[in-house]
Design a protein around this motif. Structure first.
Motif, short mmCIF file in Angstrom:
data_model
loop_
_atom_site.label_atom_id
_atom_site.label_comp_id
_atom_site.label_asym_id
_atom_site.label_seq_id
_atom_site.Cartn_x
_atom_site.Cartn_y
_atom_site.Cartn_z
N VAL A 284 0.86 -1.18 0.00
CA VAL A 284 0.00 0.00 0.00
C VAL A 284 0.90 1.24 0.00
O VAL A 284 1.80 1.35 0.83
CB VAL A 284 -0.91 0.02 1.24
N PRO A 285 0.68 2.17 -0.92
CA PRO A 285 1.54 3.36 -0.97
C PRO A 285 1.46 4.20 0.29
O PRO A 285 0.47 4.17 1.02
CB PRO A 285 0.97 4.14 -2.18
N ALA A 286 2.51 4.96 0.55
CA ALA A 286 2.52 5.90 1.66
C ALA A 286 1.41 6.93 1.47
O ALA A 286 1.10 7.33 0.35
CB ALA A 286 3.87 6.61 1.76
N ARG A 287 0.77 7.33 2.54
CA ARG A 287 -0.30 8.32 2.59
C ARG A 287 -1.56 7.88 1.85
O ARG A 287 -2.38 8.70 1.46
CB ARG A 287 0.17 9.69 2.05
N SER A 288 -1.73 6.54 1.68
CA SER A 288 -2.93 6.00 1.05
C SER A 288 -3.52 4.89 1.92
O SER A 288 -2.80 4.16 2.59
CB SER A 288 -2.62 5.40 -0.32
N ASP A 289 -4.85 4.80 1.92
CA ASP A 289 -5.54 3.59 2.35
C ASP A 289 -5.80 2.76 1.10
O ASP A 289 -5.99 3.30 0.02
CB ASP A 289 -6.91 3.91 2.96
N GLN A 290 -5.84 1.43 1.27
CA GLN A 290 -6.28 0.57 0.17
C GLN A 290 -7.47 -0.25 0.62
O GLN A 290 -7.48 -0.81 1.72
CB GLN A 290 -5.17 -0.35 -0.31
N TYR A 291 -8.48 -0.29 -0.24
CA TYR A 291 -9.71 -1.01 0.05
C TYR A 291 -9.95 -2.06 -1.01
O TYR A 291 -9.73 -1.82 -2.21
CB TYR A 291 -10.91 -0.04 0.09
N PHE A 292 -10.41 -3.24 -0.57
CA PHE A 292 -10.78 -4.31 -1.47
C PHE A 292 -12.24 -4.69 -1.21
O PHE A 292 -12.67 -4.75 -0.07
CB PHE A 292 -9.92 -5.56 -1.25
N GLU B 273 -1.49 2.05 5.16
CA GLU B 273 -0.38 2.43 4.30
C GLU B 273 0.90 1.70 4.71
O GLU B 273 1.17 1.45 5.88
CB GLU B 273 -0.15 3.94 4.35
N GLY B 274 1.69 1.34 3.70
CA GLY B 274 2.96 0.66 3.94
C GLY B 274 2.86 -0.84 4.09
O GLY B 274 3.89 -1.53 4.03
N LYS B 275 1.67 -1.38 4.26
CA LYS B 275 1.52 -2.83 4.44
C LYS B 275 1.80 -3.57 3.13
O LYS B 275 1.26 -3.24 2.09
CB LYS B 275 0.12 -3.17 4.92
N ARG B 276 2.65 -4.58 3.23
CA ARG B 276 2.85 -5.47 2.09
C ARG B 276 1.81 -6.58 2.16
O ARG B 276 1.47 -7.06 3.23
CB ARG B 276 4.26 -6.07 2.09
N GLY C 45 -3.83 -1.63 10.67
CA GLY C 45 -3.18 -2.75 10.00
C GLY C 45 -4.06 -3.34 8.92
O GLY C 45 -3.92 -3.02 7.75
N VAL C 46 -4.95 -4.24 9.33
CA VAL C 46 -5.88 -4.88 8.41
C VAL C 46 -7.25 -4.97 9.10
O VAL C 46 -7.34 -5.26 10.29
CB VAL C 46 -5.44 -6.32 8.05
N LYS C 47 -8.29 -4.72 8.34
CA LYS C 47 -9.65 -4.91 8.86
C LYS C 47 -10.49 -5.51 7.76
O LYS C 47 -10.46 -5.04 6.62
CB LYS C 47 -10.25 -3.59 9.33
N VAL C 48 -11.23 -6.56 8.09
CA VAL C 48 -12.12 -7.21 7.13
C VAL C 48 -13.54 -7.13 7.67
O VAL C 48 -13.80 -7.44 8.83
CB VAL C 48 -11.71 -8.68 6.90
N MET C 49 -14.46 -6.71 6.81
CA MET C 49 -15.85 -6.54 7.20
C MET C 49 -16.74 -7.32 6.23
O MET C 49 -16.44 -7.42 5.04
CB MET C 49 -16.24 -5.06 7.18
N LEU C 50 -17.83 -7.86 6.73
CA LEU C 50 -18.82 -8.57 5.92
C LEU C 50 -20.08 -7.72 5.90
O LEU C 50 -20.62 -7.37 6.95
CB LEU C 50 -19.11 -9.95 6.49
N LYS C 51 -20.55 -7.39 4.71
CA LYS C 51 -21.67 -6.45 4.60
C LYS C 51 -22.90 -6.92 5.37
O LYS C 51 -23.60 -6.10 5.98
CB LYS C 51 -22.02 -6.18 3.14
N ASP C 52 -23.16 -8.21 5.38
CA ASP C 52 -24.37 -8.71 6.05
C ASP C 52 -24.23 -8.77 7.57
O ASP C 52 -25.21 -9.03 8.27
CB ASP C 52 -24.73 -10.09 5.51
#
Length: 236
Positions: free
Chosen positions: A49-57, A85-88, A120-127
């Motif tokens: 994840v680039p510096a100063r960015s969040d990444q969402y999947f 940010e920064g997480k591989r 770090g990492v967070k995973v959410m389930l819409k339901d």
């Protein structure tokens, strides 16, 4: 100018073994970069994840495996993941092809520096997330990215649920880009003054200040909605 993207018809650029990338925002995205990743059954992408960015999947179809710091997360359809940010990370296909929406907020070329996700990492389930019912507007929301849910001010991300009578009238966000990724049912969306019926496999992107509206159609529908950055205004 706003645009509709049929990402299932788009030509994919190979970015890793068995991984193709279809651009949604492309060069028009100044505050966000949105792409759909097509992972074959053995496809595998390693990145950071680039510096100063969040990444969402968000998994649109199929099942992917996300690995971060040796921790493994199975992302099935309807799961939303966010990375600091920064997480591989490694994201890989499972037993069949997978479609995954990837959003960077802001993109690497941006000079914006606002507080981001630090968990770090967070995973959410819409339901499994709380449902915010808004009867006066005939819609419901499931919030993924807000300062309250994850501490980030880099984006606002949620699922919005419509009924046929729902109407979000013509408006614009002069200080934010907007992205809609359609999931279930059919929604009517106005892009550059023209209305289209859209469904799974399509997305709509609007630069800052671009007018758009959304309306329910026959049956219920829902879509992912992003605004970047989080602090934005609405003008009607």
């Amino acid at each position: 100018m706003g645009k509709l993207v049929d990402y299932r018809k788009g030509v994919a650029k190979e970015i890793g073994p068995g991984v193709g990338q279809v651009a949604i925002t492309g060069g028009e995205g100044k505050h966000m970069q949105a792409d759909v990743l097509r992972l074959q059954a053995n496809g595998r992408l390693e990145a950071a994840v680039p510096a100063r960015s969040d990444q969402y999947f968000y998994v649109l179809s199929g099942e992917a495996v996300l690995t971060v710091d040796r921790d493994r997360y199975v992302l099935g359809e309807g799961r939303f993941g966010m990375l600091q940010e920064g997480k591989r990370y490694t994201i890989a296909g499972s037993r069949a092809p997978v479609e995954v929406l990837s959003v960077l907020a802001p993109p690497p070329a941006s000079s914006a520096d606002v507080p981001g996700f630090t968990g770090g990492v967070k995973v959410m389930l819409k339901d499994a997330e709380p449902l915010d019912d808004i009867p006066a507007q005939k819609k419901q929301r499931i919030y993924f990215v807000t300062p309250k849910t994850c501490g980030s001010k880099r984006a606002h991300a949620m699922i919005v649920k419509y009924v046929p009578e729902t109407e979000t009238t013509l408006h614009a966000h002069p200080d934010a880009e907007s992205l809609f990724v359609f999931l279930d049912g059919t929604t009517r969306v106005t892009v550059n003054g023209s209305e289209s019926r859209v469904t799974l496999g399509q997305a709509a992107f609007f630069p800052c200040g671009d007018n758009h509206s959304l309306h329910g159609d026959t049956g219920r529908s829902n879509f992912l909605e992003f605004h970047v950055p989080y602090g934005y205004t609405t003008v009607r």
